[in-house]
Design a protein around this motif. Structure first.
Motif, short mmCIF file in Angstrom:
data_model
loop_
_atom_site.label_atom_id
_atom_site.label_comp_id
_atom_site.label_asym_id
_atom_site.label_seq_id
_atom_site.Cartn_x
_atom_site.Cartn_y
_atom_site.Cartn_z
N CYS A 150 23.25 -43.21 -19.73
CA CYS A 150 24.64 -43.33 -20.17
C CYS A 150 25.12 -42.22 -21.09
N SER A 151 24.22 -41.38 -21.57
CA SER A 151 24.58 -40.32 -22.51
C SER A 151 25.30 -40.92 -23.71
N ASP A 152 26.60 -40.65 -23.82
CA ASP A 152 27.33 -41.13 -24.99
C ASP A 152 28.17 -42.38 -24.70
N ALA A 153 27.99 -42.99 -23.54
CA ALA A 153 28.75 -44.20 -23.22
C ALA A 153 28.21 -45.39 -24.01
N LYS A 154 29.02 -46.42 -24.17
CA LYS A 154 28.62 -47.60 -24.93
C LYS A 154 27.66 -48.44 -24.09
N ILE A 155 26.61 -48.93 -24.75
CA ILE A 155 25.63 -49.80 -24.10
C ILE A 155 25.69 -51.17 -24.76
N HIS A 156 25.79 -52.21 -23.94
CA HIS A 156 25.79 -53.57 -24.46
C HIS A 156 24.35 -54.08 -24.44
N LEU A 157 23.72 -54.17 -25.61
CA LEU A 157 22.35 -54.66 -25.68
C LEU A 157 22.35 -56.18 -25.60
N ASP A 158 21.51 -56.73 -24.73
CA ASP A 158 21.52 -58.16 -24.49
C ASP A 158 20.09 -58.68 -24.42
N SER A 159 19.73 -59.53 -25.37
CA SER A 159 18.36 -60.04 -25.44
C SER A 159 18.00 -60.92 -24.25
N ARG A 160 19.00 -61.41 -23.52
CA ARG A 160 18.72 -62.25 -22.36
C ARG A 160 18.02 -61.47 -21.25
N LEU A 161 18.08 -60.14 -21.31
CA LEU A 161 17.46 -59.30 -20.29
C LEU A 161 16.02 -58.90 -20.63
N ARG A 162 15.54 -59.33 -21.77
CA ARG A 162 14.16 -58.99 -22.15
C ARG A 162 13.15 -59.46 -21.11
N GLU A 163 12.00 -58.80 -21.13
CA GLU A 163 10.89 -59.24 -20.29
C GLU A 163 10.42 -60.61 -20.77
N MET A 164 9.67 -61.32 -19.95
CA MET A 164 9.09 -62.58 -20.38
C MET A 164 8.12 -62.34 -21.52
N SER A 165 8.23 -63.13 -22.57
CA SER A 165 7.34 -62.99 -23.72
C SER A 165 5.93 -63.47 -23.38
N PHE A 166 4.94 -62.69 -23.85
CA PHE A 166 3.54 -63.09 -23.70
C PHE A 166 2.97 -63.59 -25.03
N GLY A 167 3.85 -63.97 -25.94
CA GLY A 167 3.44 -64.62 -27.17
C GLY A 167 2.41 -63.83 -27.97
N LYS A 168 1.30 -64.50 -28.34
CA LYS A 168 0.29 -63.88 -29.20
C LYS A 168 -0.48 -62.76 -28.50
N ASN A 169 -0.35 -62.65 -27.19
CA ASN A 169 -1.10 -61.63 -26.46
C ASN A 169 -0.36 -60.31 -26.34
N GLU A 170 0.87 -60.23 -26.82
CA GLU A 170 1.62 -58.98 -26.70
C GLU A 170 0.96 -57.87 -27.50
N GLY A 171 0.79 -56.73 -26.86
CA GLY A 171 0.17 -55.58 -27.51
C GLY A 171 -1.35 -55.58 -27.42
N LEU A 172 -1.95 -56.65 -26.89
CA LEU A 172 -3.40 -56.69 -26.72
C LEU A 172 -3.83 -55.76 -25.58
N PRO A 173 -5.05 -55.24 -25.63
CA PRO A 173 -5.58 -54.53 -24.46
C PRO A 173 -5.52 -55.43 -23.23
N GLN A 174 -5.14 -54.88 -22.10
CA GLN A 174 -4.97 -55.67 -20.90
C GLN A 174 -6.26 -56.40 -20.51
N ASP A 175 -7.41 -55.73 -20.69
CA ASP A 175 -8.68 -56.35 -20.32
C ASP A 175 -8.94 -57.60 -21.16
N GLN A 176 -8.57 -57.55 -22.44
CA GLN A 176 -8.76 -58.71 -23.30
C GLN A 176 -7.81 -59.84 -22.91
N HIS A 177 -6.57 -59.46 -22.58
CA HIS A 177 -5.58 -60.45 -22.14
C HIS A 177 -6.05 -61.15 -20.86
N ASN A 178 -6.62 -60.37 -19.94
CA ASN A 178 -7.06 -60.94 -18.66
C ASN A 178 -8.06 -62.08 -18.84
#
Length: 210
Positions: A71-99
């Motif tokens: 968008c360069s300098d155009a206005k962006i409407h940030l909307d939390s409804r578009l977030r990815e599904m939350s993985f709760g306490k596992n967010e940011g963990l190494p994928q192998d540990q999460h698995n």
């Protein structure tokens, strides 16, 4: 005719580092920045102009950064409804540990309310907020809209766009890759909700659509 250009954020650091995403606030990689620049060129070719069309984006950094490049300098409407599904306490963990901690959903039965790990959203949680977003887009006056989301949340955007009942969304996953473009259209005569382009990744010319 209403047209929605649905973009998934381009390559992000958590994917390269093999960390669990969800609401983990990773950044675009250098490659992801270059991918987003190419996506911008392609969506313009598809008839979307980020300078004049409304742009809605998840507020997570990787999506917001993608939207800012589009968008360069155009206005962006940030909307939390578009977030990815939350993985709760596992967010940011190494994928192998999460698995090792994943609670896989049942093949049949109540999949919509299943939580993959402690503190995670259920697919129903994700569906409810995405459906609410899509309904607001239907009521939007602008005929051309750009939406920047994440791979799994974007799948639910498509399902909601096609008016799929929430109870039928338990198996939804369109496998949208990073930096993909999908185009959704509602025609003025039959009012059909068509997927005109699906998971087009311009940087490797992977194309699925008509």
């Amino acid at each position: 005719m209403k047209r929605i250009c649905l973009v998934t954020h381009s390559e992000a650091s958590h994917s390269v580092d093999r960390l669990v995403g969800g609401w983990y606030n990773s950044e675009l990689t250098e490659k992801g920045v270059e991918q987003a620049k190419l996506i911008k060129e392609k969506i313009v070719e598809l008839g979307f102009n980020p300078s004049i069309h409304d742009v809605f984006s998840s507020g997570l950094n990787r999506a917001r950064q993608t939207a800012e490049i589009l968008c360069s300098d155009a206005k962006i409407h940030l909307d939390s409804r578009l977030r990815e599904m939350s993985f709760g306490k596992n967010e940011g963990l190494p994928q192998d540990q999460h698995n090792k901690l994943i609670r896989f959903p049942p093949k049949k039965g109540n999949r919509l309310d299943h939580r993959i790990c402690e503190g995670a959203e259920s697919p129903r949680d994700l569906a409810v907020r995405v459906i609410d977003f899509v309904k607001s887009v239907f009521n939007h006056s602008n005929e051309n809209i750009i939406v920047v989301a994440h791979g799994f949340s974007a799948s639910f955007v498509i399902a909601a766009f096609q008016m799929i009942d929430i109870e039928s969304m338990a198996y939804i996953d369109y496998k949208l890759g990073a930096g993909s473009i999908s185009v959704l259209e509602i025609d003025d005569y039959f009012h059909n909700h068509a997927i005109k382009l699906l998971n087009y990744q311009p940087y490797n010319e992977t194309f699925k659509g008509d």
